[in-house]
Design an enzyme around this catalytic site. Structure first.
Site, PDB file in Angstrom:
ATOM      1  N   TYR A  51      -4.586   2.597  -6.731  1.00 29.96           N
ATOM      2  CA  TYR A  51      -4.764   3.263  -5.440  1.00 29.96           C
ATOM      3  C   TYR A  51      -5.431   4.627  -5.641  1.00 29.96           C
ATOM      4  O   TYR A  51      -5.004   5.438  -6.465  1.00 29.96           O
ATOM      5  CB  TYR A  51      -3.425   3.490  -4.745  1.00 29.96           C
ATOM      6  CG  TYR A  51      -2.751   2.244  -4.216  1.00 29.96           C
ATOM      7  CD1 TYR A  51      -3.392   1.017  -4.224  1.00 29.96           C
ATOM      8  CD2 TYR A  51      -1.463   2.303  -3.704  1.00 29.96           C
ATOM      9  CE1 TYR A  51      -2.763  -0.118  -3.737  1.00 29.96           C
ATOM     10  CE2 TYR A  51      -0.832   1.184  -3.212  1.00 29.96           C
ATOM     11  CZ  TYR A  51      -1.485  -0.030  -3.239  1.00 29.96           C
ATOM     12  OH  TYR A  51      -0.842  -1.150  -2.764  1.00 29.96           O
ATOM     13  N   SER A  70       0.821  -4.306   5.047  1.00 29.96           N
ATOM     14  CA  SER A  70      -0.069  -4.503   6.199  1.00 29.96           C
ATOM     15  C   SER A  70       0.721  -4.897   7.444  1.00 29.96           C
ATOM     16  O   SER A  70       0.375  -5.862   8.131  1.00 29.96           O
ATOM     17  CB  SER A  70      -1.132  -5.564   5.889  1.00 29.96           C
ATOM     18  OG  SER A  70      -2.124  -5.591   6.891  1.00 29.96           O
ATOM     19  N   PRO A  71       1.798  -4.173   7.770  1.00 30.87           N
ATOM     20  CA  PRO A  71       2.647  -4.579   8.899  1.00 30.87           C
ATOM     21  C   PRO A  71       1.943  -4.502  10.254  1.00 30.87           C
ATOM     22  O   PRO A  71       2.360  -5.167  11.199  1.00 30.87           O
ATOM     23  CB  PRO A  71       3.811  -3.591   8.826  1.00 30.87           C
ATOM     24  CG  PRO A  71       3.254  -2.388   8.150  1.00 30.87           C
ATOM     25  CD  PRO A  71       2.280  -2.928   7.137  1.00 30.87           C
ATOM     26  N   LEU A 108      -2.522  -4.326  15.334  1.00 31.39           N
ATOM     27  CA  LEU A 108      -1.289  -4.422  16.125  1.00 31.39           C
ATOM     28  C   LEU A 108      -0.784  -3.055  16.589  1.00 31.39           C
ATOM     29  O   LEU A 108       0.331  -2.947  17.082  1.00 31.39           O
ATOM     30  CB  LEU A 108      -0.199  -5.115  15.298  1.00 31.39           C
ATOM     31  CG  LEU A 108      -0.459  -6.590  14.980  1.00 31.39           C
ATOM     32  CD1 LEU A 108       0.450  -7.077  13.864  1.00 31.39           C
ATOM     33  CD2 LEU A 108      -0.267  -7.439  16.238  1.00 31.39           C
ATOM     34  N   GLY A 153      -2.224  -1.211  18.984  1.00 32.77           N
ATOM     35  CA  GLY A 153      -2.861  -0.852  20.251  1.00 32.77           C
ATOM     36  C   GLY A 153      -4.355  -0.663  20.093  1.00 32.77           C
ATOM     37  O   GLY A 153      -4.956   0.181  20.748  1.00 32.77           O
TER      38      GLY A 153
END
Length: 326
Positions: A53, A210-211, A217, A219
């Site tokens: 990362y 990646s919830p 998700l 908006g």
């Protein structure tokens, strides 16, 4: 803050895991430190990173940013620190994968970048089919005996990978896997077929990455209408368009209930059996407010049913083979 056991272990972790993939790639060191401090102040004790990362030529900037924060904050004993091994950190053939050589070398490099003596959860970032499990567990056992890691975990494994890994670990009288980090959200429910059932049967906690499906998700349609865009390096608009019809229904449902779409998406994950914590990746301290709100949001059976109607599970739902067979 709510805390729960990580898999079948006695280790207690917050039900929100702070993911740090944005550190070094999208935000700098001061901003990363501010997020870490805000998370710790809110009771989040679970921090997840990876050697790759923020990496530029193997720099591992995310780990370095966490390390400098740990050195200045004195918070190491409060934090359950997770990182990963697998991704190549250079072009050299042995600087990636899951060979015993690379597992040990990667752990030692992560320890230097993180400025710590131990890693709480050392995760295999992907499966490497050609490396035998006897070799992998030999390396993990060595690191455990040396006190450099406390637990081993996986990420992006199939259900049968979990079972095979644990079978070999059991034969060696080693604890084996305690967590599996899997992509899981309302739009991506494949893990419900075999990964979740296998993990629950084996006592392996699920960390859902990646919830928000890269912002889809959260908006995203409203943000597009408001000309705000969706600020993400991973091109969230490309993730939105294939699901536009479902997302329109979803955002209307959330608006009718007076709930933020991101809150609903995270609360749904928190309600799923076997899920230890969603892994969230804020870019500002303020973006932690929604995950914290999700902890106290109860969706109820009716709303959960409506979400299933908008984002149906695969096949008949539930585990395989019943999802597609009688």
């Amino acid at each position: 803050m709510e805390y729960t056991a990580l898999g079948r272990t006695g280790l207690r972790v917050s039900r929100i895991c702070l993911g740090t993939m944005n550190f070094g790639w999208q935000i700098g060191e001061p901003e990363s430190h501010a997020i870490l401090s805000r998370a710790l102040g809110a009771g989040i004790n679970f921090v997840d990173t990876a050697n790759m990362y923020g990496s530029r030529d193997g720099d591992g900037l995310s780990e370095r940013f966490i390390g400098s924060w740990l050195a200045g904050s004195g918070a190491r004993d409060k934090i359950v620190l997770a990182t990963k091994v697998y991704a190549p950190m250079s072009d050299w053939p042995n600087d990636g994968g899951l060979s015993a050589r690379h597992i040990v070398a990667s752990c030692e490099a992560s320890l230097r970048r993180l400025r710590t003596d131990w890693i709480d959860l050392f995760q295999m970032h992907h499966i490497q089919r050609e490396t035998p499990w006897e070799e992998i567990w030999q390396a993990m056992e060595t690191l455990t005996v040396q006190g450099k890691i406390r637990y081993a975990g996986s990420s992006n494994f199939a259900g049968w990978h979990l079972a095979r890994a644990q079978t070999v670990a059991d034969a060696r009288h080693y604890l084996g896997l305690v967590s599996e980090q899997a992509k899981y959200n309302l739009l991506t429910r494949h893990v419900e077929l075999e990964v979740l059932p296998a993990a629950r049967a084996l006592g392996i906690g699920i960390l859902a990455y990646s919830p928000l499906h890269f912002g889809a998700l959260s908006g995203a349609l409203r943000k597009q209408r408001d000309h705000q865009g969706v600020r993400t390096q991973l091109h969230a608009p490309d993730r939105v368009e294939p699901h536009r019809a479902a997302l329109e229904r979803y955002e209307k449902l959330c608006a009718d209930r007076g709930l933020a779409p991101a809150t609903v998406a995270l609360a749904w994950l928190l309600s799923r059996p076997g899920v230890t914590a969603p892994v969230i990746g804020p870019r500002t301290p303020e973006q932690l407010d929604v995950p914290l709100e999700a902890l106290t949001t109860s969706l109820g059976d009716e709303l959960l049913g409506e979400l299933d109607a908008i984002f149906p599970p695969i096949g008949a739902g539930g585990p395989a083979p019943e999802a597609w067979a009688w």
